[in-house]
Design a protein around this motif. Structure first.
Motif, PDB file in Angstrom:
ATOM      1  N   ILE A  57       0.871  -1.178   0.000  1.00  0.00           N
ATOM      2  CA  ILE A  57       0.000   0.000   0.000  1.00  0.00           C
ATOM      3  C   ILE A  57       0.906   1.225   0.000  1.00  0.00           C
ATOM      4  CG2 ILE A  57      -1.823   1.212   1.249  1.00  0.00           C
ATOM      5  CD1 ILE A  57      -2.619  -1.519   2.433  1.00  0.00           C
ATOM      6  N   VAL A  58       0.926   1.931  -1.141  1.00  0.00           N
ATOM      7  CA  VAL A  58       1.904   2.992  -1.378  1.00  0.00           C
ATOM      8  C   VAL A  58       1.207   4.354  -1.290  1.00  0.00           C
ATOM      9  CG1 VAL A  58       3.649   3.871  -2.961  1.00  0.00           C
ATOM     10  CG2 VAL A  58       3.119   1.413  -2.928  1.00  0.00           C
ATOM     11  N   PRO A  59       1.558   5.207  -0.323  1.00  0.00           N
ATOM     12  CA  PRO A  59       0.902   6.512  -0.175  1.00  0.00           C
ATOM     13  C   PRO A  59       0.970   7.326  -1.464  1.00  0.00           C
ATOM     14  CG  PRO A  59       2.310   6.060   1.711  1.00  0.00           C
ATOM     15  CD  PRO A  59       2.591   4.984   0.701  1.00  0.00           C
ATOM     16  N   GLY A  60      -0.167   7.927  -1.820  1.00  0.00           N
ATOM     17  CA  GLY A  60      -0.209   8.794  -2.991  1.00  0.00           C
ATOM     18  C   GLY A  60      -0.266   8.075  -4.309  1.00  0.00           C
ATOM     19  N   GLN A  61      -0.119   6.735  -4.314  1.00  0.00           N
ATOM     20  CA  GLN A  61      -0.115   5.981  -5.567  1.00  0.00           C
ATOM     21  C   GLN A  61      -1.203   4.913  -5.634  1.00  0.00           C
ATOM     22  OE1 GLN A  61       4.601   5.547  -5.808  1.00  0.00           O
ATOM     23  NE2 GLN A  61       3.638   4.988  -7.723  1.00  0.00           N
ATOM     24  N   GLY A  62      -1.292   4.065  -4.607  1.00  0.00           N
ATOM     25  CA  GLY A  62      -2.283   3.007  -4.625  1.00  0.00           C
ATOM     26  C   GLY A  62      -1.729   1.718  -4.070  1.00  0.00           C
ATOM     27  N   ILE A  63      -2.155   0.606  -4.653  1.00  0.00           N
ATOM     28  CA  ILE A  63      -1.821  -0.719  -4.123  1.00  0.00           C
ATOM     29  C   ILE A  63      -1.174  -1.551  -5.233  1.00  0.00           C
ATOM     30  CG2 ILE A  63      -2.798  -2.877  -3.253  1.00  0.00           C
ATOM     31  CD1 ILE A  63      -4.900  -1.272  -1.816  1.00  0.00           C
ATOM     32  N   ALA A 180      -6.845   9.009  -1.715  1.00  0.00           N
ATOM     33  CA  ALA A 180      -6.754   9.772  -0.475  1.00  0.00           C
ATOM     34  C   ALA A 180      -6.135   8.899   0.613  1.00  0.00           C
ATOM     35  CB  ALA A 180      -8.134  10.246  -0.040  1.00  0.00           C
ATOM     36  N   LYS A 181      -5.521   9.550   1.561  1.00  0.00           N
ATOM     37  CA  LYS A 181      -4.885   8.828   2.664  1.00  0.00           C
ATOM     38  C   LYS A 181      -5.903   7.979   3.411  1.00  0.00           C
ATOM     39  CE  LYS A 181      -2.072   9.639   6.795  1.00  0.00           C
ATOM     40  NZ  LYS A 181      -1.428  10.678   7.653  1.00  0.00           N
TER      41      LYS A 181
END
Length: 571
Positions: A57-63, A180-181
């Motif tokens: 799970i990568v912040p600002g990018q997705g999964i 979103a976070k």
């Protein structure tokens, strides 16, 4: 360094996965990431059990769903095999690239089924990557591109940078935008939840729901006594169980072979009563009275006099004549929400259900003349019903719908001391007030409330958003989704993943496990208290009130004044 869930690997985990585990945990580039190892996916979500080696799970990018293959990898005549370090060969049912893609789609399908196909979670960018820890990239083929594979040579360099450039994740990001976070946090919690935190509140809610709706001794006494009278008027505030008693009386009468009319004022409550009547079966007609009378009029010689859309005294007179002329006899008439009808017109209709020249049917009217008369019932309505029907009178004063905290909050903000929360009722969680400064802040507050309810374990089917205005005129006018939920009007609901929006008027007589109340501020003047009272008392277990900052002083004034009144016995 990434946050790894779990933070240690199982003793029997393959060496190839151990290597990737340590790489993801130790790389400075993964700071802020959450990585799930060996994620199982139930067949209830995807139709077949699945497992993903790593979910990043990568912040600002997705999964990114990552499939790891160690040892020797071969493909002969379209059949894939792997050979481990013990020289044991294992045939694969499909290519590793298909495995990686299927893992991604299984995660997506699980998110859609849990949060709804139009939710923020279902639109979170997803991608897949394949890692060969011990071999080089295979020859080019239509099955993959080199950018979708990390091989042994990449692992010697900067493999995390290649993960971040995941092609399928980039395509999804271009389509849906960065997540979103709170969306990523929600997905992480769903995919690998903190069971202790969720279970405690879920247990509380389950216990609350189990204990709400049990008949009290006061209600049993009313049930026993109304059958001894030709006419009865049962008066009680919201949550005292009037509708529940009406349904129970209908069930008992049908079991004794008697015919029943079970009706009310509100259309939505009428639909609910129809569903209960179908469950009971037997000689029972149910629904809101306007529909039932309209059907009678259209089936009679009076249909030419019907003016569609008008429910004045003339409509009720036509309805009473149509009922009488058709000889529509029943043994028992049960009317909920009696305070909302014109009193004389209602009595005419009730009496019309008897055979001319014979005794009228037994009738029981349920009403709350003090707080729930949203449709401007005349002040003398109760007196008129008493004069015409001479009913036996019974009062319900124990709130058996709301938790004690919701009942207390309703008292504090509306000054309603007509009924008290039963001591057997669960205490429940505190009512939450969220004050907003402007229209944009109001939507943010609603979004926050829905996200919070979901984190507490409430599903879309457990939540109702109730407002003081029609949706097109409300703060949610033109808003299709909020808080990751699809928002629909009650009659348009087609899936359990959708949260219902309804006006307080339309929801009167109904209830929901959790309620978010919007566009209903306490006012220092006017008659808005009935709307506020009805809206608050629809919530069984959880109530969140979205209030204007301008109403804060009035809320505080009422709270202080009504707390003082409660100590004085509600005088």
């Amino acid at each position: 360094m990434a946050r790894m869930l779990p933070d240690v690997m199982a003793a029997d985990a393959p060496g190839s996965e151990r290597r990737i585990f340590e790489l993801l945990r130790g790389s400075p580039r993964t700071a802020g990431w959450t990585v799930l190892h060996s994620l199982g996916l139930s067949s209830a979500y995807t139709g077949a059990y699945g497992e993903v080696d790593f979910v990043a799970i990568v912040p600002g990018q997705g999964i990114i769903c990552i499939e790891v293959k160690g040892g020797r990898v071969q493909c002969q005549a379209g059949v894939w095999t792997t050979t481990d370090r013990d020289d044991e060969t294992h045939a694969l049912s499909r290519s590793p690239f298909q495995q990686a893609r299927e893992g991604m789609f299984k995660v997506l399908e699980a998110a859609k089924k849990r949060f709804g196909p139009h939710s923020a979670e279902a639109r979170c960018p997803l991608g897949w990557m394949l890692i060969f820890t011990d071999t080089l990239v295979p020859p080019p083929s239509p099955d993959f591109t080199p950018d979708e594979l990390i091989d042994a040579r990449d692992l010697a360099g900067d493999p995390v940078a290649k993960l971040e450039a995941c092609p399928s994740l980039r395509i999804a990001g271009d389509r849906f935008g960065p997540p979103a976070k709170v969306t990523l946090a929600s997905l992480a919690e769903f995919l690998r939840p903190d069971f202790d935190r969720v279970a405690m509140l879920s247990t509380t809610v389950w216990d609350t729901e189990r204990r709400i709706g049990v008949l009290t001794g006061e209600q049993y006494a009313v049930l026993d006594h109304v059958v001894e009278n030709e006419s009865s008027l049962v008066h009680g505030g919201a949550g005292t169980g009037k509708t529940m008693l009406a349904v129970e009386l209908a069930r008992r009468a049908v079991a004794e072979g008697r015919s029943v009319l079970l009706t009310c004022f509100n259309r939505e409550l009428g639909l609910w009563l129809e569903a209960r009547a179908r469950e009971i079966g037997g000689p029972i007609r149910a629904g809101h009275l306007h529909r039932l009378l309209r059907e009678q009029i259209l089936a009679s010689d009076l249909r030419g006099e019907l003016v569609e859309g008008e429910f004045d005294r003339g409509f009720y007179e036509l309805g009473a004549l149509a009922v009488a002329s058709a000889g529509t006899q029943v043994d028992l008439v049960l009317v909920d929400e009696a305070q909302d009808f014109p009193a004389d017109a209602l009595v005419d209709v009730v009496e019309a259900f008897g055979v001319p020249g014979d005794a009228s049917p037994a009738r029981v009217l349920f009403a709350d003349f003090s707080r729930q008369a949203l449709y401007s019932a005349p002040a003398d309505a109760r007196a008129k019903i008493k004069a015409r029907l001479a009913p036996a009178n019974f009062s319900l004063r124990r709130n058996c719908r709301n938790t004690r905290r919701i009942a207390s909050e309703t008292e504090a903000l509306t000054g309603s001391f007509e009924c008290q929360a039963d001591e057997a009722q669960p205490l429940g969680v505190p009512v939450e007030r969220i004050f907003y400064p402007d229209a944009r802040g109001q939507l943010r507050a609603i979004d926050r409330a829905l996200q919070q309810l979901r984190s507490e374990g409430f599903g879309a089917e457990d939540i109702a958003i109730l407002g003081g205005q029609r949706r097109d005129r409300s703060c949610l006018g033109g808003v299709d989704s909020c808080g990751g939920f699809r928002i629909v009007e009650r009659e348009a609901r087609t899936a359990s993943s959708q949260v219902v929006y309804s006006t307080v008027h339309a929801f009167k007589g109904l209830e929901s496990s959790a309620v978010v109340l919007v566009d209903v501020d306490p006012q220092p003047t006017g008659n808005g208290d009935a709307l506020l009272y009805v809206g608050m008392t629809r919530a069984r277990s959880r109530l969140i009130m979205i209030l204007s900052e301008h109403a804060r002083s009035e809320v505080q004034r009422r709270e202080h004044a009504n707390i003082a009144r409660s100590f004085a016995g509600g005088a």
